[in-house]
Design an enzyme around this catalytic site. Structure first.
Site, short mmCIF file in Angstrom:
data_model
loop_
_atom_site.label_atom_id
_atom_site.label_comp_id
_atom_site.label_asym_id
_atom_site.label_seq_id
_atom_site.Cartn_x
_atom_site.Cartn_y
_atom_site.Cartn_z
N ASP A 1 8.09 -35.28 -18.87
CA ASP A 1 7.67 -36.68 -18.72
C ASP A 1 7.10 -36.97 -17.34
O ASP A 1 7.17 -36.15 -16.42
CB ASP A 1 8.85 -37.62 -19.03
CG ASP A 1 10.15 -37.16 -18.39
OD1 ASP A 1 10.11 -36.35 -17.44
OD2 ASP A 1 11.22 -37.61 -18.82
N ASN B 1 22.80 -43.12 -21.38
CA ASN B 1 22.74 -43.74 -22.71
C ASN B 1 22.33 -42.73 -23.79
O ASN B 1 21.99 -43.11 -24.89
CB ASN B 1 21.78 -44.95 -22.70
CG ASN B 1 20.36 -44.56 -22.32
OD1 ASN B 1 20.05 -43.38 -22.15
ND2 ASN B 1 19.48 -45.54 -22.20
N HIS C 1 19.71 -40.65 -23.59
CA HIS C 1 18.27 -40.36 -23.72
C HIS C 1 17.96 -38.94 -23.24
O HIS C 1 18.64 -38.38 -22.40
CB HIS C 1 17.40 -41.42 -23.04
CG HIS C 1 17.32 -41.37 -21.56
ND1 HIS C 1 17.71 -42.42 -20.74
CD2 HIS C 1 16.86 -40.41 -20.70
CE1 HIS C 1 17.50 -42.10 -19.48
NE2 HIS C 1 16.98 -40.90 -19.42
N GLU D 1 14.23 -43.10 -25.30
CA GLU D 1 15.33 -44.06 -25.17
C GLU D 1 15.98 -44.33 -26.53
O GLU D 1 15.37 -44.07 -27.57
CB GLU D 1 14.77 -45.38 -24.61
CG GLU D 1 14.19 -45.26 -23.21
CD GLU D 1 15.25 -45.26 -22.12
OE1 GLU D 1 16.42 -44.91 -22.39
OE2 GLU D 1 14.90 -45.60 -20.97
C1 GLP Z 1 15.44 -39.49 -16.26
C2 GLP Z 1 14.58 -38.33 -16.79
C3 GLP Z 1 15.36 -37.45 -17.74
C4 GLP Z 1 16.68 -37.07 -17.10
C5 GLP Z 1 17.51 -38.30 -16.86
C6 GLP Z 1 18.85 -38.00 -16.22
O1 GLP Z 1 15.44 -40.56 -17.12
N1 GLP Z 1 13.40 -38.77 -17.44
O2 GLP Z 1 14.58 -36.30 -18.06
O3 GLP Z 1 17.38 -36.17 -17.93
O4 GLP Z 1 16.78 -39.15 -15.99
O5 GLP Z 1 18.68 -37.83 -14.85
P1 GLP Z 1 19.71 -37.22 -13.85
O6 GLP Z 1 19.70 -35.76 -14.10
O7 GLP Z 1 19.20 -37.57 -12.49
O8 GLP Z 1 21.02 -37.85 -14.15
#
Ligand code: GLP
Length: 246
Positions: A67, A136, A138, A143
């Site tokens: 992404d 959540n 995702h 989402e």
């Molecule tokens: C963002 C990214 C996801 C990631 C998520 C969790 O939303 N788009 O790909 O998995 O955050 O992030 P973190 O690893 O910093 O908790």
């Protein structure tokens, strides 16, 4: 779903890096689906370390990122393109032309989504998809509530995700509200999936992913239907699972 338990973030990172490096060794021109966020940073550090020791070669590896924020270009320090360069790409011998990330500056959403899906198809699909998980549930920026049959699309980020990501920005206002994300369909088409989770803020989502009903309300729960998923989670991320399953 294979669950690998790790003690700490460091332990999780090392175990995850082991799985990624096995993929690189078995298939030197593998297509890696890569992720951003704080979860994969430790695994990337470990891969860089093994690369520096001469144990890994990225020269034929191709990568497709999950992404990118809409509106941010690769020179923006908050963009995922910048993150990937700083946390992995500039430290190893991956060829820049073999690394793909959605173009956050492309305003024509339909064009960009079509282009990115074409790139993934052109590479012959993803061999190993690395995923973090949102609090959540995702994955990527898919989402809760998003249809499972989506490919790359433009997402309106939820309040929850905007708040979680605000820690990387100077203020809430600066956090982009939209992102390009590969869809659940792209993720499910990967030959293998490696999901990493660390910390108590992920514990509920990890439980729902493993044990909950398969529902778009917890996007990661669809992974129960994939036949090659490895989850590496540390003690804190497994806490709700351990409590409810004991
Ligand atoms: C963002 C990214 C996801 C990631 C998520 C969790 O939303 N788009 O790909 O998995 O955050 O992030 P973190 O690893 O910093 O908790």
């Amino acid at each position: 779903m294979k669950i690998y338990r790790a003690k700490t973030y460091e332990d999780m990172s090392r175990k995850a890096a082991n799985i990624i490096s096995a993929q690189i060794i078995m298939k030197p021109d593998a297509v890696l689906g890569l992720a951003t966020g704080s979860s994969p940073i430790g695994a990337y550090k470990q891969l860089i370390d093994w690369y520096n020791k001469g144990d890994l070669d990225f020269s034929e590896i191709r990568s497709v990122n999950l992404d990118e924020y809409k509106g941010l270009g690769p020179d923006d320090e908050q963009s995922y393109a910048y993150f990937m360069k700083e946390n992995l790409f500039k430290h190893v011998n991956i060829k820049p032309e073999n690394t793909y990330i959605p173009n956050g500056l492309e305003e024509d959403t339909e064009y960009e989504c079509r282009r990115y899906n074409g790139i993934i198809a052109g590479l012959g699909g993803i061999d190993l998809q690395l995923l973090g998980i949102g609090g959540n549930g995702h994955i990527g920026f898919n989402e809760p509530g998003e249809a499972y049959d989506k490919e790359t699309h433009c997402v309106a980020l939820t309040e929850n995700t905007i708040k979680a990501n605000a820690r990387f920005f100077d203020s809430m206002d600066q956090v982009p509200k939209f992102a390009y994300s590969t869809g659940i369909k792209n993720i499910m088409q990967a030959k293998a999936i490696l999901l990493i989770a660390s910390g108590e803020s992920k514990a509920e989502a990890v439980y729902n992913m493993i044990c909950g009903p398969i529902t778009p309300a917890c996007p990661a729960s669809i992974l129960q239907l994939h036949n090659n998923v490895s989850v590496v989670a540390d003690q804190a991320a497994m806490a709700v699972y351990d409590q409810r399953m004991s």
